[in-house]
Design a protein around this motif. Structure first.
Motif, PDB file in Angstrom:
ATOM      1  N   UNK A  23      -4.447  -8.801  16.407  1.00  0.00           N
ATOM      2  CA  UNK A  23      -3.633  -9.051  14.758  1.00  0.00           C
ATOM      3  C   UNK A  23      -1.930  -9.109  14.673  1.00  0.00           C
ATOM      4  N   UNK A  24      -1.998 -10.429  13.537  1.00  0.00           N
ATOM      5  CA  UNK A  24      -0.906 -10.686  13.385  1.00  0.00           C
ATOM      6  C   UNK A  24       0.092  -9.311  13.195  1.00  0.00           C
ATOM      7  N   UNK A  25      -0.161  -9.050  11.842  1.00  0.00           N
ATOM      8  CA  UNK A  25       0.476  -7.496  11.431  1.00  0.00           C
ATOM      9  C   UNK A  25      -0.625  -7.045  10.938  1.00  0.00           C
ATOM     10  N   UNK A  26      -0.264  -5.998  10.761  1.00  0.00           N
ATOM     11  CA  UNK A  26      -0.737  -4.543  10.524  1.00  0.00           C
ATOM     12  C   UNK A  26       0.106  -3.303   9.683  1.00  0.00           C
ATOM     13  N   UNK A  27      -1.239  -2.768   8.715  1.00  0.00           N
ATOM     14  CA  UNK A  27      -0.858  -2.166   7.493  1.00  0.00           C
ATOM     15  C   UNK A  27      -1.131  -0.932   7.614  1.00  0.00           C
ATOM     16  N   UNK A  28      -0.597   0.675   7.758  1.00  0.00           N
ATOM     17  CA  UNK A  28      -0.894   1.604   7.748  1.00  0.00           C
ATOM     18  C   UNK A  28      -0.145   2.178   6.408  1.00  0.00           C
ATOM     19  N   UNK A  29      -1.694   2.713   6.227  1.00  0.00           N
ATOM     20  CA  UNK A  29      -1.737   2.979   4.752  1.00  0.00           C
ATOM     21  C   UNK A  29      -1.482   4.791   4.251  1.00  0.00           C
ATOM     22  N   UNK A  30      -1.015   6.175   3.922  1.00  0.00           N
ATOM     23  CA  UNK A  30      -1.267   7.305   4.123  1.00  0.00           C
ATOM     24  C   UNK A  30      -1.536   7.449   2.344  1.00  0.00           C
ATOM     25  N   UNK A  31      -2.335   8.141   1.411  1.00  0.00           N
ATOM     26  CA  UNK A  31      -2.784   8.633   0.600  1.00  0.00           C
ATOM     27  C   UNK A  31      -2.043  10.280   0.068  1.00  0.00           C
ATOM     28  N   UNK A  32      -1.542  10.343  -0.966  1.00  0.00           N
ATOM     29  CA  UNK A  32      -1.763  11.691  -0.818  1.00  0.00           C
ATOM     30  C   UNK A  32      -2.257  11.627  -2.362  1.00  0.00           C
ATOM     31  N   UNK A  33      -3.172  12.953  -2.089  1.00  0.00           N
ATOM     32  CA  UNK A  33      -3.735  13.372  -3.331  1.00  0.00           C
ATOM     33  C   UNK A  33      -3.700  14.237  -3.809  1.00  0.00           C
ATOM     34  N   UNK A  34      -2.833  14.541  -5.310  1.00  0.00           N
ATOM     35  CA  UNK A  34      -2.008  16.288  -5.504  1.00  0.00           C
ATOM     36  C   UNK A  34      -0.975  16.128  -5.017  1.00  0.00           C
ATOM     37  N   UNK A  35      -0.518  15.734  -4.770  1.00  0.00           N
ATOM     38  CA  UNK A  35       0.682  15.800  -3.636  1.00  0.00           C
ATOM     39  C   UNK A  35       0.168  16.328  -2.265  1.00  0.00           C
ATOM     40  N   UNK A  36      -0.380  16.130  -2.228  1.00  0.00           N
ATOM     41  CA  UNK A  36      -1.404  16.254  -0.578  1.00  0.00           C
ATOM     42  C   UNK A  36      -1.565  15.070   0.563  1.00  0.00           C
ATOM     43  N   UNK A  37      -1.098  15.066   1.914  1.00  0.00           N
ATOM     44  CA  UNK A  37      -1.730  14.270   2.635  1.00  0.00           C
ATOM     45  C   UNK A  37      -3.419  14.004   2.722  1.00  0.00           C
ATOM     46  N   UNK A  38      -4.468  12.826   2.192  1.00  0.00           N
ATOM     47  CA  UNK A  38      -5.491  13.308   2.029  1.00  0.00           C
ATOM     48  C   UNK A  38      -5.840  11.765   2.805  1.00  0.00           C
ATOM     49  N   UNK A  39      -6.124  10.593   2.323  1.00  0.00           N
ATOM     50  CA  UNK A  39      -6.658   9.554   3.220  1.00  0.00           C
ATOM     51  C   UNK A  39      -5.660   8.698   4.355  1.00  0.00           C
ATOM     52  N   UNK A  40      -5.756   7.890   5.248  1.00  0.00           N
ATOM     53  CA  UNK A  40      -4.976   7.410   5.672  1.00  0.00           C
ATOM     54  C   UNK A  40      -6.128   5.309   6.290  1.00  0.00           C
ATOM     55  N   UNK A  41      -5.215   4.806   5.885  1.00  0.00           N
ATOM     56  CA  UNK A  41      -5.890   3.515   6.184  1.00  0.00           C
ATOM     57  C   UNK A  41      -5.521   2.129   6.999  1.00  0.00           C
TER      58      UNK A  41
END
Length: 115
Positions: free
Chosen positions: A57-75
């Motif tokens: 890959x030439x670029x990668x994005x790590x996305x961390x999503x907080x739901x109701x102020x708590x870590x829930x998803x990683x993309x």
């Protein structure tokens, strides 16, 4: 993901951009509900096919999503062609997966956050 959470419950999104040719990662945190909606809505029409093949890959994005102020998803999104998703609240075979994006995904909602 939209079947697991409500957009209104997302309190923040942290995005880390990684470029293989540099050692410096750039991190942006989004808390504005309109910005969060724009990022999440860009994923709405994405069509996926299961894929565990390695890829460059030439670029990668790590996305961390907080739901109701708590870590829930990683993309992780690689070049708008591959995506890995993990749901920290699940403990079954559906808690994570790796996929190839088989239609056009507009990564602009993420790209524009980085200078």
């Amino acid at each position: 993901m939209s079947s697991r959470i409500s957009l209104e419950d997302i309190t923040s999104i942290e995005i880390t951009r990684s470029l293989p040719e540099t050692a410096d990662d750039v991190v942006v945190t989004v808390t504005d509900p309109a910005e969060i909606a724009g990022i999440m809505n860009a994923f709405a029409g994405v069509k996926l096919r299961s894929s565990y093949a390695s890829h460059d890959f030439t670029r990668s994005y790590w996305i961390h999503i907080d739901v109701n102020k708590y870590y829930r998803f990683s993309i992780r999104v690689d070049d708008a062609k591959y995506i890995s998703i993990s749901d920290s609240s699940r403990r079954d075979k559906y808690s994570s997966g790796s996929f190839k994006i088989i239609n056009d995904y507009d990564i602009g909602s993420i790209d524009r956050l980085f200078p």
